[in-house]
Design a protein around this motif. Structure first.
Motif, mmCIF file in Angstrom:
data_model
loop_
_atom_site.group_PDB
_atom_site.id
_atom_site.type_symbol
_atom_site.label_atom_id
_atom_site.label_comp_id
_atom_site.label_asym_id
_atom_site.label_seq_id
_atom_site.Cartn_x
_atom_site.Cartn_y
_atom_site.Cartn_z
ATOM 1 N N THR A 42 40.856 32.459 42.880
ATOM 2 C CA THR A 42 40.796 33.869 43.287
ATOM 3 C C THR A 42 41.824 34.732 42.564
ATOM 4 O O THR A 42 42.195 35.793 43.051
ATOM 5 C CB THR A 42 40.995 34.022 44.822
ATOM 6 O OG1 THR A 42 40.523 32.836 45.474
ATOM 7 C CG2 THR A 42 40.209 35.175 45.390
ATOM 8 N N ARG A 43 42.271 34.275 41.388
ATOM 9 C CA ARG A 43 43.347 35.001 40.725
ATOM 10 C C ARG A 43 42.869 36.139 39.826
ATOM 11 O O ARG A 43 43.669 36.781 39.163
ATOM 12 C CB ARG A 43 44.212 34.034 39.904
ATOM 13 C CG ARG A 43 44.968 33.002 40.719
ATOM 14 C CD ARG A 43 45.887 33.647 41.751
ATOM 15 N NE ARG A 43 46.892 32.714 42.224
ATOM 16 C CZ ARG A 43 46.734 31.874 43.250
ATOM 17 N NH1 ARG A 43 45.592 31.877 43.930
ATOM 18 N NH2 ARG A 43 47.692 31.053 43.611
ATOM 19 N N GLY A 44 41.551 36.393 39.785
ATOM 20 C CA GLY A 44 41.040 37.465 38.939
ATOM 21 C C GLY A 44 41.660 38.809 39.300
ATOM 22 O O GLY A 44 41.736 39.164 40.475
ATOM 23 N N ARG A 45 42.090 39.543 38.281
ATOM 24 C CA ARG A 45 42.715 40.848 38.520
ATOM 25 C C ARG A 45 41.717 41.978 38.258
ATOM 26 O O ARG A 45 40.836 41.861 37.409
ATOM 27 C CB ARG A 45 43.924 41.028 37.594
ATOM 28 C CG ARG A 45 45.113 40.192 38.025
ATOM 29 C CD ARG A 45 46.258 40.313 37.039
ATOM 30 N NE ARG A 45 47.324 39.397 37.430
ATOM 31 C CZ ARG A 45 48.308 39.725 38.266
ATOM 32 N NH1 ARG A 45 48.385 40.943 38.754
ATOM 33 N NH2 ARG A 45 49.227 38.838 38.603
ATOM 34 N N THR A 46 41.924 43.085 38.942
ATOM 35 C CA THR A 46 41.035 44.234 38.792
ATOM 36 C C THR A 46 40.946 44.657 37.326
ATOM 37 O O THR A 46 39.866 44.937 36.822
ATOM 38 C CB THR A 46 41.537 45.406 39.654
ATOM 39 O OG1 THR A 46 41.769 44.912 40.976
ATOM 40 C CG2 THR A 46 40.531 46.525 39.700
ATOM 41 N N GLU A 47 42.086 44.680 36.655
ATOM 42 C CA GLU A 47 42.100 45.136 35.251
ATOM 43 C C GLU A 47 41.196 44.267 34.369
ATOM 44 O O GLU A 47 40.756 44.719 33.310
ATOM 45 C CB GLU A 47 43.537 45.134 34.710
ATOM 46 C CG GLU A 47 44.167 43.749 34.691
ATOM 47 C CD GLU A 47 45.654 43.771 34.293
ATOM 48 O OE1 GLU A 47 46.378 44.626 34.818
ATOM 49 O OE2 GLU A 47 46.050 42.944 33.469
ATOM 50 N N ASP A 48 40.916 43.026 34.808
ATOM 51 C CA ASP A 48 40.051 42.153 34.023
ATOM 52 C C ASP A 48 38.586 42.245 34.445
ATOM 53 O O ASP A 48 37.728 41.549 33.905
ATOM 54 C CB ASP A 48 40.544 40.708 34.140
ATOM 55 C CG ASP A 48 41.866 40.519 33.417
ATOM 56 O OD1 ASP A 48 42.030 41.139 32.348
ATOM 57 O OD2 ASP A 48 42.729 39.779 33.927
ATOM 58 N N MET A 49 38.305 43.069 35.438
ATOM 59 C CA MET A 49 36.921 43.293 35.857
ATOM 60 C C MET A 49 36.374 44.563 35.212
ATOM 61 O O MET A 49 35.183 44.700 34.972
ATOM 62 C CB MET A 49 36.859 43.407 37.377
ATOM 63 C CG MET A 49 37.394 42.152 38.039
ATOM 64 S SD MET A 49 37.434 42.248 39.817
ATOM 65 C CE MET A 49 38.113 40.605 40.164
ATOM 66 N N ILE A 50 37.291 45.478 34.935
ATOM 67 C CA ILE A 50 36.883 46.774 34.404
ATOM 68 C C ILE A 50 36.132 46.672 33.059
ATOM 69 O O ILE A 50 35.117 47.334 32.880
ATOM 70 C CB ILE A 50 38.115 47.717 34.314
ATOM 71 C CG1 ILE A 50 38.562 48.050 35.749
ATOM 72 C CG2 ILE A 50 37.810 48.971 33.524
ATOM 73 C CD1 ILE A 50 39.895 48.737 35.849
ATOM 74 N N PRO A 51 36.587 45.795 32.126
ATOM 75 C CA PRO A 51 35.898 45.775 30.825
ATOM 76 C C PRO A 51 34.407 45.450 30.903
ATOM 77 O O PRO A 51 33.655 45.809 30.007
ATOM 78 C CB PRO A 51 36.637 44.666 30.050
ATOM 79 C CG PRO A 51 37.955 44.528 30.714
ATOM 80 C CD PRO A 51 37.759 44.891 32.149
ATOM 81 N N VAL A 52 33.952 44.763 31.975
ATOM 82 C CA VAL A 52 32.523 44.429 32.057
ATOM 83 C C VAL A 52 31.784 45.214 33.137
ATOM 84 O O VAL A 52 30.566 45.089 33.280
ATOM 85 C CB VAL A 52 32.310 42.908 32.303
ATOM 86 C CG1 VAL A 52 32.686 42.099 31.073
ATOM 87 C CG2 VAL A 52 33.062 42.430 33.540
ATOM 88 N N ALA A 53 32.531 46.000 33.914
ATOM 89 C CA ALA A 53 31.925 46.631 35.089
ATOM 90 C C ALA A 53 30.716 47.505 34.735
ATOM 91 O O ALA A 53 29.637 47.348 35.316
ATOM 92 C CB ALA A 53 32.985 47.446 35.833
#
Ligand code: CO
Length: 688
Positions: A42-53
């Motif tokens: 569960t360590r995924g950070r928001t900043e790493d979701m934005i590039p594919v959102a």
């Protein structure tokens, strides 16, 4: 072949503009929640979701799961991220696709049942921040625990997806408890509660393909609302299970982008999309768009998380799940707990004890939090029980379960265990049979008072109510009252590159840079030593320019064998570990350099909570039986205690263990404070 599925293959000449299927299979993506929860703790950070959102928003997913489960806990505890902020941020990028979250019913996103005011406020705030679909489950499948949140979901005008946790007592669906009738009756209950859809939540990947076919077919025949299947890959069956579910007419399935798929995660979306092309369940998804998302994930995101992948095994399938029917997350928790206790060799005893504990506790499904409750109690039994006594250390959560605070178990709890657990239990020794929420006092007002100097914001208050210890710590960081530790900082691609360069250098044998100076001639004093490092053998020549070589005695590490704390303890006063200090008496000629002086202990980060340190106070120590985090002390220095009185509450594996006084007497010293991490055998307090 079922009526629901006819393989009407259409000739596809123009793939991109292929005709739309009559009843396309709908797909929910889990990459941004269960995917990274399953693979990367569960360590995924928001900043790493934005590039594919934005790219993901274009695919046509039925929903994207972005929140819930363990995200709320992990984000504030380990990532120094405000969970509420993630919702608001991602909502700016997902303009079309509904957001979905996993809600643990009255457990909300925590590990116990919270009062109705907390459950309601949580749902309202989540809806306000952009949540659309509330996938709601209860670990006991006791739907009375849905009542409060469902009312709030409906009042907010959002989608209520009711879950049935899929559980087994034998390798296949059937037996006395978890048979076809069980699931059909549960589905009927959910329909009565006005569920907008029903999810079969196969959290451990236990569902076999032909059981899926029978189950989905029966559900489609009995209910008229959409059926959604959530299955984990863990055991390797899920892609087959999905396909059989599609044949039986399932409406929606859950998948991940392929780079976040498989292992303990979920089947990948791409093979399913391809398998259904040209059939009447064609998803209509564009494979090229999916590939584009994976490319970004592989290049910009996954390098930062790769180190979190469990690479201890080559196989991506965990056959333990097939053997023991335990969820993957639970298994890794058990292994971690045993490893911390230096008892990994007892894993088979744990596997043997687990079904017995589960049966004693009412044959409950194994899903958060019941998987932790059963798992931790099992580990406690294996480590602390002896011939004279069973269930010697009962966790607070098992006591709550025995009291009825989690709800009604699938079969009755073993009465002997129930009686033992409830002896001296704070709420009373007679278990309740009503909806648990009814006996829980409202919590928000009290919480508001407790943090009034820190924040009055309702979202903060909810966070603090759900996670009092770590939540408060997070709020201290958030409002600049404490500096967050380095461990919560994000890992950057630069960090990854530096590490990779270092590893490459080490692999090439260049980590220790070679001297550019030319080697001098060997003298007659040269001696050769054989050095063995495990199975490898090296020949080393030693040549002392000033005479024959001297061999000095190297002292073994000062505290070899002593357990070391997993984290630095500011309260500790012992000297740092000194390795191989040369001992003066062993040097025959030249005086050896003085042994390095132990550095003075680091200045105390906070005033010692007790007037006397552990080492000074005389009396009987209460030692930590396992590593964990101090939740609270029930006593102060100077208080008198009776043997057996609860003194310290220690959180280990997310369960709270109440540690009793080993003797009667007075508390002489308390060595830690709430929120401190402790190692096994640390002296928590001294009773004299
Ligand atoms: Co899951």
């Amino acid at each position: 072949m079922s009526d629901h599925f006819e393989v009407k293959m259409q000739a596809i000449n123009d793939y991109e503009n292929r005709p739309k299927a009559a009843n396309p299979l709908k797909i929910q993506d889990l990459t941004l929640r269960d995917g990274h929860q399953s693979l990367f703790a569960t360590r995924g950070r928001t900043e790493d979701m934005i590039p594919v959102a934005e790219m993901m928003d274009e695919i046509g997913f039925w929903g994207v799961e972005v929140w819930g489960g363990a995200t709320f806990d992990t984000m504030h505890r380990f990532l120094n991220e405000d969970p509420w902020q993630r919702l608001r941020t991602l909502k700016r990028y997902f303009k079309k696709t509904p957001f979905s979250m996993l809600l643990r019913g009255q457990n909300v996103v925590g590990y116990r049942n919270y009062a109705d005011d907390v459950a309601r406020a949580f749902v309202e705030k989540a809806a306000e921040n952009g949540m659309d679909i509330f996938r709601t489950f209860d670990a006991l499948n006791d739907f009375r625990n849905f009542e409060t949140v469902v009312a709030a979901i409906k009042d907010s005008g959002k989608h209520f997806q009711g879950c049935i946790c899929y559980s087994l007592t034998e390798p296949r669906m059937g037996g006395d408890v978890y048979n076809l009738d069980y699931y059909i009756n549960k589905a009927k209950d959910l329909e009565k509660m006005k569920a907008d859809s029903i999810c079969i939540k196969d959290m451990a990947g236990l569902m076999a393909p032909y059981d899926a076919f029978d189950l989905i077919k029966a559900l489609k025949e009995t209910t008229s609302i959409p059926i959604h299947l959530h299955s984990h890959f863990t055991s390797g069956m899920a892609p087959m299970t999905h396909l059989k579910a599609v044949e039986a007419g399932v409406d929606i399935i859950d998948t991940c982008m392929s780079s976040y798929a498989y292992r303990t995660s979920h089947p990948a979306v791409e093979p399913m999309v391809m398998s259904l092309i040209g059939t009447n369940r064609d998803t209509g998804f564009d494979m090229k768009q999916l590939a584009g998302i994976n490319e970004v994930l592989e290049r910009e995101v996954l390098p930062k998380y790769k180190h979190l992948l469990d690479d201890s095994k080559v196989s991506i399938i965990d056959i333990n799940v097939l053997l023991h029917q335990t969820p993957g997350g639970m298994l890794s928790n058990l292994v971690n707990q045993l490893r911390e206790m230096d008892a990994l060799d007892r894993i088979n005893e744990v596997f043997a004890e687990l079904p017995r504990v589960r049966k004693d506790l009412g044959q409950i499904p194994l899903v958060t939090p019941t998987s932790q409750i059963v798992g931790t109690q099992t580990v406690n039994n294996v480590l602390f029980d002896d011939d004279d006594e069973d269930y010697k250390m009962i966790t607070a959560q098992v006591k709550d379960l025995c009291y009825g605070l989690y709800g009604k178990t699938a079969v009755p709890i073993n009465p002997k265990l129930q009686k033992k657990a409830l002896k001296g239990y704070e709420r009373g020794s007679k278990p309740i049979t009503c909806r648990p929420g009814e006996v829980l006092e409202p919590e928000l007002e009290k919480a508001k008072k407790e943090i009034q100097g820190l924040s009055t914001d309702l979202e903060d208050v909810i966070l603090y109510t759900l996670y009092p210890v770590t939540g408060k710590k997070f709020l201290m960081w958030k409002y600049g009252k404490e500096t967050p530790p380095d461990s919560v900082k994000p890992r950057t691609l630069e960090d990854v590159k530096k590490e990779e360069a270092l590893i490459a250098k080490a692999k090439a044998g260049k980590l220790v840079e070679k001297s550019d100076r030319e080697a001098p001639e060997k003298t007659e004093h040269t001696r050769t030593f054989n050095v063995f490092i495990e199975d490898e053998y090296f020949e080393v020549s030693v040549d002392e320019p000033d005479g024959p070589p001297m061999i000095t005695y190297a002292q073994p590490p000062a505290s070899a064998g002593a357990p070391m704390p997993s984290q630095p303890q500011p309260q500790r006063t012992s000297a740092p570990r000194v390795s191989a200090a040369p001992a003066p008496q062993a040097a025959p000629s030249a005086p050896a350099p003085p042994a390095p002086k132990a550095k003075p202990a680091a200045p105390k980060a906070k005033p010692a909570p007790a007037p006397a340190a552990a080492s000074d106070a005389e009396g009987t120590p209460l030692k930590a039986p396992m590593p964990g985090m101090i939740v609270s002390y029930a006593k102060k220095v100077g208080d008198s205690v009776e043997k057996g009185d609860p003194v310290v509450v220690l959180e280990a594996m997310k369960m709270e263990n109440s540690l009793p006084a080993p003797v009667s007497g007075t508390i002489k010293a308390i060595n830690f404070a709430s929120g401190d991490s402790v190692s096994k055998n640390d002296v928590l307090c001294v009773i004299g």
